[in-house]
Every structure is written in structure tokens, then in C-alpha cells.
Design an enzyme around this catalytic site. Structure first.
Site, PDB file in Angstrom:
ATOM      1  N   ARG A  28       0.651  -1.367  -0.113  1.00 37.70           N
ATOM      2  CA  ARG A  28       0.045   0.319   0.519  1.00 37.70           C
ATOM      3  C   ARG A  28       0.676   1.254   0.192  1.00 37.70           C
ATOM      4  O   ARG A  28       0.258   2.125  -0.369  1.00 37.70           O
ATOM      5  CB  ARG A  28      -0.835  -0.133   1.822  1.00 37.70           C
ATOM      6  CG  ARG A  28      -1.340   1.481   1.555  1.00 37.70           C
ATOM      7  CD  ARG A  28      -2.355   0.906   3.478  1.00 37.70           C
ATOM      8  NE  ARG A  28      -2.013   0.772   3.960  1.00 37.70           N
ATOM      9  CZ  ARG A  28      -0.533   1.115   4.548  1.00 37.70           C
ATOM     10  NH1 ARG A  28      -0.527   2.613   4.194  1.00 37.70           N
ATOM     11  NH2 ARG A  28      -0.004   1.062   6.071  1.00 37.70           N
ATOM     12  N   GLU A  66       1.328   4.273  25.006  1.00 38.01           N
ATOM     13  CA  GLU A  66       0.458   4.170  24.599  1.00 38.01           C
ATOM     14  C   GLU A  66      -0.448   3.568  24.253  1.00 38.01           C
ATOM     15  O   GLU A  66      -1.673   3.294  24.354  1.00 38.01           O
ATOM     16  CB  GLU A  66       0.669   3.508  22.962  1.00 38.01           C
ATOM     17  CG  GLU A  66      -0.320   2.820  21.753  1.00 38.01           C
ATOM     18  CD  GLU A  66       1.248   2.570  20.683  1.00 38.01           C
ATOM     19  OE1 GLU A  66       0.624   2.797  19.482  1.00 38.01           O
ATOM     20  OE2 GLU A  66       1.142   1.763  20.870  1.00 38.01           O
ATOM     21  N   TRP A  88       1.728   8.158  16.408  1.00 36.70           N
ATOM     22  CA  TRP A  88       0.840   8.159  15.743  1.00 36.70           C
ATOM     23  C   TRP A  88       0.679   9.512  14.692  1.00 36.70           C
ATOM     24  O   TRP A  88      -0.570   9.692  13.857  1.00 36.70           O
ATOM     25  CB  TRP A  88      -0.361   8.132  16.401  1.00 36.70           C
ATOM     26  CG  TRP A  88      -1.126   7.044  16.993  1.00 36.70           C
ATOM     27  CD1 TRP A  88      -0.407   6.199  17.795  1.00 36.70           C
ATOM     28  CD2 TRP A  88      -1.861   5.735  15.954  1.00 36.70           C
ATOM     29  NE1 TRP A  88      -0.818   4.813  17.930  1.00 36.70           N
ATOM     30  CE2 TRP A  88      -1.555   4.887  16.975  1.00 36.70           C
ATOM     31  CE3 TRP A  88      -1.899   5.309  14.792  1.00 36.70           C
ATOM     32  CZ2 TRP A  88      -1.953   3.284  16.148  1.00 36.70           C
ATOM     33  CZ3 TRP A  88      -2.908   4.712  14.261  1.00 36.70           C
ATOM     34  CH2 TRP A  88      -2.704   3.595  14.938  1.00 36.70           C
ATOM     35  N   TYR A 130      -7.873   1.504  17.799  1.00 32.56           N
ATOM     36  CA  TYR A 130      -7.922   0.665  18.640  1.00 32.56           C
ATOM     37  C   TYR A 130      -9.200   1.251  20.287  1.00 32.56           C
ATOM     38  O   TYR A 130      -9.809   0.565  20.791  1.00 32.56           O
ATOM     39  CB  TYR A 130      -6.332   0.809  19.530  1.00 32.56           C
ATOM     40  CG  TYR A 130      -5.844  -0.124  18.856  1.00 32.56           C
ATOM     41  CD1 TYR A 130      -5.568  -1.749  17.845  1.00 32.56           C
ATOM     42  CD2 TYR A 130      -5.084   0.221  17.341  1.00 32.56           C
ATOM     43  CE1 TYR A 130      -5.205  -2.137  17.311  1.00 32.56           C
ATOM     44  CE2 TYR A 130      -4.073  -0.065  16.563  1.00 32.56           C
ATOM     45  CZ  TYR A 130      -3.918  -1.687  16.416  1.00 32.56           C
ATOM     46  OH  TYR A 130      -3.314  -1.778  15.500  1.00 32.56           O
ATOM     47  N   ARG A 172     -13.479 -20.577  27.591  1.00 30.14           N
ATOM     48  CA  ARG A 172     -13.410 -20.004  26.162  1.00 30.14           C
ATOM     49  C   ARG A 172     -13.203 -18.559  25.229  1.00 30.14           C
ATOM     50  O   ARG A 172     -13.141 -18.637  23.632  1.00 30.14           O
ATOM     51  CB  ARG A 172     -13.341 -21.271  25.083  1.00 30.14           C
ATOM     52  CG  ARG A 172     -12.637 -22.498  25.780  1.00 30.14           C
ATOM     53  CD  ARG A 172     -13.185 -23.952  24.469  1.00 30.14           C
ATOM     54  NE  ARG A 172     -14.166 -24.127  24.919  1.00 30.14           N
ATOM     55  CZ  ARG A 172     -15.028 -25.109  25.130  1.00 30.14           C
ATOM     56  NH1 ARG A 172     -14.132 -25.867  26.623  1.00 30.14           N
ATOM     57  NH2 ARG A 172     -16.230 -25.277  25.720  1.00 30.14           N
ATOM     58  N   ARG A 173     -13.770 -18.266  25.693  1.00 26.39           N
ATOM     59  CA  ARG A 173     -14.421 -16.620  25.220  1.00 26.39           C
ATOM     60  C   ARG A 173     -13.358 -15.473  26.001  1.00 26.39           C
ATOM     61  O   ARG A 173     -13.706 -14.359  25.842  1.00 26.39           O
ATOM     62  CB  ARG A 173     -16.476 -16.318  25.651  1.00 26.39           C
ATOM     63  CG  ARG A 173     -17.194 -17.183  24.978  1.00 26.39           C
ATOM     64  CD  ARG A 173     -18.019 -17.273  25.411  1.00 26.39           C
ATOM     65  NE  ARG A 173     -19.427 -18.462  24.487  1.00 26.39           N
ATOM     66  CZ  ARG A 173     -20.580 -18.976  24.738  1.00 26.39           C
ATOM     67  NH1 ARG A 173     -20.787 -17.774  25.285  1.00 26.39           N
ATOM     68  NH2 ARG A 173     -20.633 -19.773  24.417  1.00 26.39           N
ATOM     69  N   CYS A 192      -3.759  -3.463  13.289  1.00 26.47           N
ATOM     70  CA  CYS A 192      -2.538  -4.404  12.851  1.00 26.47           C
ATOM     71  C   CYS A 192      -2.251  -5.589  13.962  1.00 26.47           C
ATOM     72  O   CYS A 192      -2.932  -6.529  13.862  1.00 26.47           O
ATOM     73  CB  CYS A 192      -1.091  -3.586  13.456  1.00 26.47           C
ATOM     74  SG  CYS A 192      -0.756  -2.440  11.809  1.00 26.47           S
ATOM     75  N   ARG A 212      -2.861  -9.080  12.048  1.00 26.41           N
ATOM     76  CA  ARG A 212      -2.986  -9.433  10.932  1.00 26.41           C
ATOM     77  C   ARG A 212      -1.630  -8.855   9.736  1.00 26.41           C
ATOM     78  O   ARG A 212      -1.884  -9.853   8.163  1.00 26.41           O
ATOM     79  CB  ARG A 212      -4.035  -9.053  10.371  1.00 26.41           C
ATOM     80  CG  ARG A 212      -3.937  -7.740  10.173  1.00 26.41           C
ATOM     81  CD  ARG A 212      -5.249  -6.204   9.307  1.00 26.41           C
ATOM     82  NE  ARG A 212      -5.170  -4.650   9.089  1.00 26.41           N
ATOM     83  CZ  ARG A 212      -4.239  -4.167   8.415  1.00 26.41           C
ATOM     84  NH1 ARG A 212      -3.669  -4.665   7.923  1.00 26.41           N
ATOM     85  NH2 ARG A 212      -4.132  -2.809   9.223  1.00 26.41           N
ATOM     86  N   SER A 213      -1.120  -8.185  10.189  1.00 23.92           N
ATOM     87  CA  SER A 213      -0.356  -7.620   9.065  1.00 23.92           C
ATOM     88  C   SER A 213       1.057  -6.732  10.270  1.00 23.92           C
ATOM     89  O   SER A 213       0.824  -6.421  11.176  1.00 23.92           O
ATOM     90  CB  SER A 213      -0.233  -6.058   8.809  1.00 23.92           C
ATOM     91  OG  SER A 213       0.219  -5.113   8.461  1.00 23.92           O
ATOM     92  N   CYS A 214       1.987  -7.321  10.566  1.00 25.03           N
ATOM     93  CA  CYS A 214       3.276  -7.230  11.228  1.00 25.03           C
ATOM     94  C   CYS A 214       4.302  -6.400  10.366  1.00 25.03           C
ATOM     95  O   CYS A 214       4.884  -6.857   9.855  1.00 25.03           O
ATOM     96  CB  CYS A 214       3.681  -8.124  12.046  1.00 25.03           C
ATOM     97  SG  CYS A 214       4.881  -8.067  12.955  1.00 25.03           S
ATOM     98  N   ASP A 215       4.846  -5.454  10.657  1.00 22.50           N
ATOM     99  CA  ASP A 215       6.402  -4.211  10.372  1.00 22.50           C
ATOM    100  C   ASP A 215       7.193  -5.092  11.570  1.00 22.50           C
ATOM    101  O   ASP A 215       7.187  -4.999  12.247  1.00 22.50           O
ATOM    102  CB  ASP A 215       6.112  -3.329  10.654  1.00 22.50           C
ATOM    103  CG  ASP A 215       7.279  -2.373  10.062  1.00 22.50           C
ATOM    104  OD1 ASP A 215       8.427  -2.715  10.263  1.00 22.50           O
ATOM    105  OD2 ASP A 215       7.846  -0.701  10.344  1.00 22.50           O
ATOM    106  N   ASN A 223       4.843  -3.976  19.315  1.00 19.78           N
ATOM    107  CA  ASN A 223       3.399  -5.213  19.490  1.00 19.78           C
ATOM    108  C   ASN A 223       3.952  -5.662  20.838  1.00 19.78           C
ATOM    109  O   ASN A 223       3.090  -6.632  21.559  1.00 19.78           O
ATOM    110  CB  ASN A 223       3.256  -5.847  18.695  1.00 19.78           C
ATOM    111  CG  ASN A 223       3.243  -5.127  17.073  1.00 19.78           C
ATOM    112  OD1 ASN A 223       2.815  -5.215  16.404  1.00 19.78           O
ATOM    113  ND2 ASN A 223       2.329  -3.514  17.770  1.00 19.78           N
ATOM    114  N   TYR A 255      10.582  -4.597   5.589  1.00 19.67           N
ATOM    115  CA  TYR A 255      10.303  -3.265   4.238  1.00 19.67           C
ATOM    116  C   TYR A 255      11.892  -3.392   3.667  1.00 19.67           C
ATOM    117  O   TYR A 255      12.656  -3.489   4.376  1.00 19.67           O
ATOM    118  CB  TYR A 255      10.165  -1.448   5.039  1.00 19.67           C
ATOM    119  CG  TYR A 255       8.495  -1.969   5.128  1.00 19.67           C
ATOM    120  CD1 TYR A 255       7.690  -1.509   3.752  1.00 19.67           C
ATOM    121  CD2 TYR A 255       8.236  -1.817   6.570  1.00 19.67           C
ATOM    122  CE1 TYR A 255       6.442  -0.803   4.560  1.00 19.67           C
ATOM    123  CE2 TYR A 255       6.842  -1.609   6.637  1.00 19.67           C
ATOM    124  CZ  TYR A 255       6.193  -1.069   5.155  1.00 19.67           C
ATOM    125  OH  TYR A 255       4.472  -0.833   5.811  1.00 19.67           O
ATOM    126  N   ALA A 309       6.965   3.981   7.035  1.00 15.26           N
ATOM    127  CA  ALA A 309       5.954   3.436   6.280  1.00 15.26           C
ATOM    128  C   ALA A 309       4.458   3.608   6.064  1.00 15.26           C
ATOM    129  O   ALA A 309       4.420   3.025   6.847  1.00 15.26           O
ATOM    130  CB  ALA A 309       6.545   2.338   4.893  1.00 15.26           C
TER     131      ALA A 309
END
Length: 310
Positions: A28, A66, A88, A130, A172-173, A192, A212-215, A223, A255, A309
């Protein structure tokens, strides 16, 4: 011979593997990445240590600030910038530049955010990111005549999570989600770290984070620490001991312009991980302050600069 049992090597090995074996992909941002799909890490928190990387200095106070901002349900960068946290800023700054054509510097933009509450309200909000989802997940109630009204408070996932861990630890919830399909297009950056799940066994609380996405170069050090802090805070609030952190990544990438970071960091030998202690036990998980977090024994190599990025 190097002692490869240090847990930080699992992170360094992932970073190195991405750079060597990752599939080159366009993204992206237009920067380009080297990526692998479906990676995992696992860290033992039972001895009081936390995965605060030592092969480059990571600002743990920024991470705490944060996280507390998330827990307050905030979505505007102004409180962060007031505390010197600028991680941010890039997204609202880019939006402002595109909308106005003004070639304002980041420093000047942040100064206006701090000085002018109206300017911050107009340009500093990130949408329902978030904090909004964690504390105010949208809920709609019948309003008569087939209509529904939105509950302004929504669902407080954090309060529910603490309550459920205390009342039903084998459930389990025990979940915390940030990916709200109905609102994701209104977020400056879709989450992310999307889903957290918790597991209680033998008096210990373990946590799982799915991203889902990790730099991996810039984002993952933050994280891992955020997820560990949440485990420790929840454990303290629920009279449990810490267990393990399990991390799973979907699109895991580094990257193309982070080559110097990868080479420098993977050449370093990790130092012992620090311990996390608490100065007190707050009345609730929403009452923690920066000074409540005591990091002991943190020795790290110098930070490594790398472009973000957007």
C-alpha cells in the site's frame, strides 16, 4: 560459541529469515516489502521478565503511554503528543497536508495540535481505532417503529474481559477484538494487532496475540511489549500469575528500505531481558499510570533509525 537459547534470538531469526527468504511484494505504501505468511513466536513470562528487545533500544515508556491511551478509549493524538509520543502523528499529518496543500513540518504540526484544541479536534483524530473498539464497540438498541439507536457508550470490552477472567477463568471466550468490519474504513490505520485471547491454567494467565499485518523491523518490538504488558496488568487485576505470550502473524514483513536495520540488529548479541514489576496495584485496569511500571535491569544497544512507511 554463542548461547542461542536467549529468547530474543527467535525475533532476530525471524527478522533475518524475512530478509533472506521473504517474498518480494509491492504494498500500500509503495515502499515494497519482503514477506512471509503465518509466522509465530512464543515467550515465557513466568520469571517476571518481559520481551523488551536489547539488540536495539526500545522506548518502553512510549509503549506504556500508548497502551494507557488505548485503555482510556482515546482516538485523538493530542494526549500522546502532549506527552512527547509521536508514533501516531504521520497519519493525521499526511491527511492535513493532502487536504490543505500546506507543507507543514511534523514538528510544527504537533506544536499546533498541542496549542490549539480546535485544531486538534479537526485534524488530530484517527477515527475509531483501537481505543474506540476496546472501550466503546458500537451497540445498537431498538428505538421503536423498527428503528435502532446507537448506545453512546457501546460495549466496554476491557471491563467485560476483566469481569470474565475473574468470574469464569476457564471460559474459551476471553477475547479482545479491534477489527470492526463496519468501521474499519473510517480508521486512519486499520488495526494491525487485531485479536487477543487469554487462557488461565494453574493460576497463571497466558495471552495470544494475532496480527493481520506485522512490520517486524519497527512495529513488532512494540507489539510484543504491549501484549506482555496487558498480560501482566490483567494478571495483577485478576489475582493471577503471568504465564506465556503466544504471538501469531499473518502478513509478516520487513520493508525494503530497512536493510541496514536488519543487518545491524541481527549482528548484535542479546543482553539479558529486564524484569517488570508494579509500584502498586491500582483499583482497576483503567487506573494505571506510567509510574506504576517499574522496568529493572534494562541494558540495550543504541536505537537503530529506520523510516516508517505511511
Amino acid at each position: 560459541m554463542l548461547d542461542r537459547t536467549h529468547p530474543e534470538y527467535s525475533y532476530l531469526d525471524l527478522l533475518d529469515r524475512l530478509w533472506r527468504d521473504g517474498v518480494r511484494r509491492q504494498d500500500r505504501t509503495g515502499t515494497g516489502t519482503r514477506a512471509l505468511f503465518g509466522q509465530s513466536l512464543r515467550f515465557d513470562l513466568t520469571d517476571g521478565t518481559v520481551p523488551l528487545l536489547t539488540t536495539k533500544r526500545v522506548s518502553w515508556k512510549t509503549i506504556v503511554r500508548e497502551l494507557l491511551w488505548f485503555l482510556r478509549g482515546e482516538t485523538n493524538i493530542r494526549p500522546l503528543v502532549q506527552e512527547g509520543v509521536t508514533i501516531w502523528t504521520d497519519w493525521p499529518l499526511e491527511r492535513y497536508r493532502k487536504a490543505t496543500g500546506e507543507a507543514i513540518t511534523q514538528r510544527d504540526f504537533e506544536a499546533r495540535i498541542v496549542a490549539d484544541a480546535d485544531f486538534a479536534a479537526a485534524w488530530g483524530d484517527l477515527g475509531p481505532v483501537y481505543g474506540a473498539q476496546w472501550r466503546h464497540w458500537p451497540r445498537y438498541e431498538p428505538a421503536g417503529d423498527g428503528l435502532y439507536r446507537r448506545d453512546p457508550e457501546g460495549i466496554d470490552q476491557i471491563a467485560r474481559l476483566v469481569r470474565d477472567i475473574r468470574a469464569n477463568p476457564t471460559s474459551r471466550r476471553l477475547m479482545l477484538a479491534g477489527w470492526n468490519v463496519a468501521e474499519v474504513d473510517r480508521m486512519a490505520l486499520p488495526p494491525c494487532h487485531t485479536t487477543y485471547q487469554y487462557f488461565v491454567a494453574e493460576g497463571r494467565l497466558s495471552g495470544l496475540l494475532h496480527q493481520r499485518s506485522c512490520d517486524v523491523g519497527l512495529g513488532l518490538p512494540y507489539n510484543l511489549m504491549t501484549a506482555s504488558l496487558l498480560i501482566r496488568m490483567l494478571a495483577q487485576q485478576c489475582d493471577l500469575l503471568p504465564g506465556e505470550l503466544h504471538w501469531f502473524g499473518g502478513d509478516v514483513h520487513v520493508y525494503e528500505n530497512h536493510g541496514e536495520l536488519v543487518e545491524t540488529q541481527t549482528a548484535r548479541v542479546p543482553k539479558p531481558w529486564p524484569r517488570l514489576d508494579f509500584a502498586r496495584r491500582p483499583d482497576s485496569i483503567l487506573d494505571y499510570r506510567l509510574e506504576d511500571f517499574v522496568i529493572a535491569g534494562y541494558e540495550a544497544y543504541p536505537a537503530i533509525a529506520a523510516p516508517i512507511a505511511v
